[in-house]
Write a protein that holds these residues in place. Structure first.
Motif, short mmCIF file in Angstrom:
data_model
loop_
_atom_site.label_atom_id
_atom_site.label_comp_id
_atom_site.label_asym_id
_atom_site.label_seq_id
_atom_site.Cartn_x
_atom_site.Cartn_y
_atom_site.Cartn_z
N LEU A 83 0.84 -1.17 -0.15
CA LEU A 83 0.01 0.01 0.08
C LEU A 83 0.77 1.08 -0.16
CD1 LEU A 83 -2.92 0.80 0.13
CD2 LEU A 83 -2.94 0.78 2.54
N ASN A 84 1.81 1.41 0.75
CA ASN A 84 2.91 2.32 0.82
C ASN A 84 3.70 2.59 -0.45
OD1 ASN A 84 1.97 3.21 3.49
ND2 ASN A 84 3.55 1.83 4.54
N SER A 85 3.99 1.46 -0.88
CA SER A 85 4.97 1.48 -2.18
C SER A 85 4.29 1.75 -3.78
CB SER A 85 5.83 0.41 -2.23
OG SER A 85 5.23 -0.75 -2.49
N ARG A 86 3.08 1.12 -3.61
CA ARG A 86 2.37 1.11 -4.88
C ARG A 86 0.95 1.93 -4.86
NH1 ARG A 86 2.31 -4.83 -7.39
NH2 ARG A 86 0.54 -4.99 -6.20
N GLY A 87 0.46 2.10 -3.72
CA GLY A 87 -0.71 2.71 -3.39
C GLY A 87 -1.90 2.04 -3.60
#
Length: 143
Positions: free
Chosen positions: A92-96
């Motif tokens: 979630l943090n890296s790819r959204g």
């Protein structure tokens, strides 16, 4: 689609909620609604020992994890949930967005291969067939 994926990613967490209510079970099993496409006759006997081992049991269909049935030993359930939460947060943090269910299981298998007992099956929704006793075995159960 995202809501459905979120629900699929939540399967181990739902099992963990069950664990809070039923602490005496050795394994927790997820089976998708509608898993069986046929009726099981009324005297069918199930041998859970065929899928309840010391590792997470998951079937693979042509190299792709089938999340329709999942067997998790009690001792591994909370660890599995923590790892899934960490992987989902990282994605979630890296790819959204959250990973898709199949993608998540592939990541888990890659990072923690020793946690899994992977069974090659010819199709999806087949793992439960390993628990079905033959008619001869059932005769001994009911006699």
């Amino acid at each position: 689609e995202e809501t459905m994926n979120y629900m699929k990613l939540s399967k181990p967490f739902i099992l963990a909620q069950s664990r809070e209510k039923f602490l005496n079970h050795s394994h927790y099993v997820w089976i998708d609604f509608g898993y069986l496409r046929y009726p099981v006759y009324e005297r069918a006997a199930i041998d859970w020992a065929n899928v309840c081992h010391d590792k997470i049991m998951l079937s693979m269909v042509e190299g792709v994890p089938d999340g329709s049935m999942l067997v998790v030993p009690d001792a591994m359930l909370l660890t599995l949930c923590r790892e899934i939460a960490a992987l989902c947060e990282s994605e979630l943090n890296s790819r959204g967005h959250l990973p898709m269910e199949t993608e998540l299981w592939l990541m888990l298998i890659k990072e923690h291969r020793d946690w899994f007992e992977l069974i090659d099956m010819p199709g999806n929704r087949e793992l439960l067939t390993l628990t079905m006793m033959s008619r001869e075995e059932e005769a001994h159960v009911y006699s």
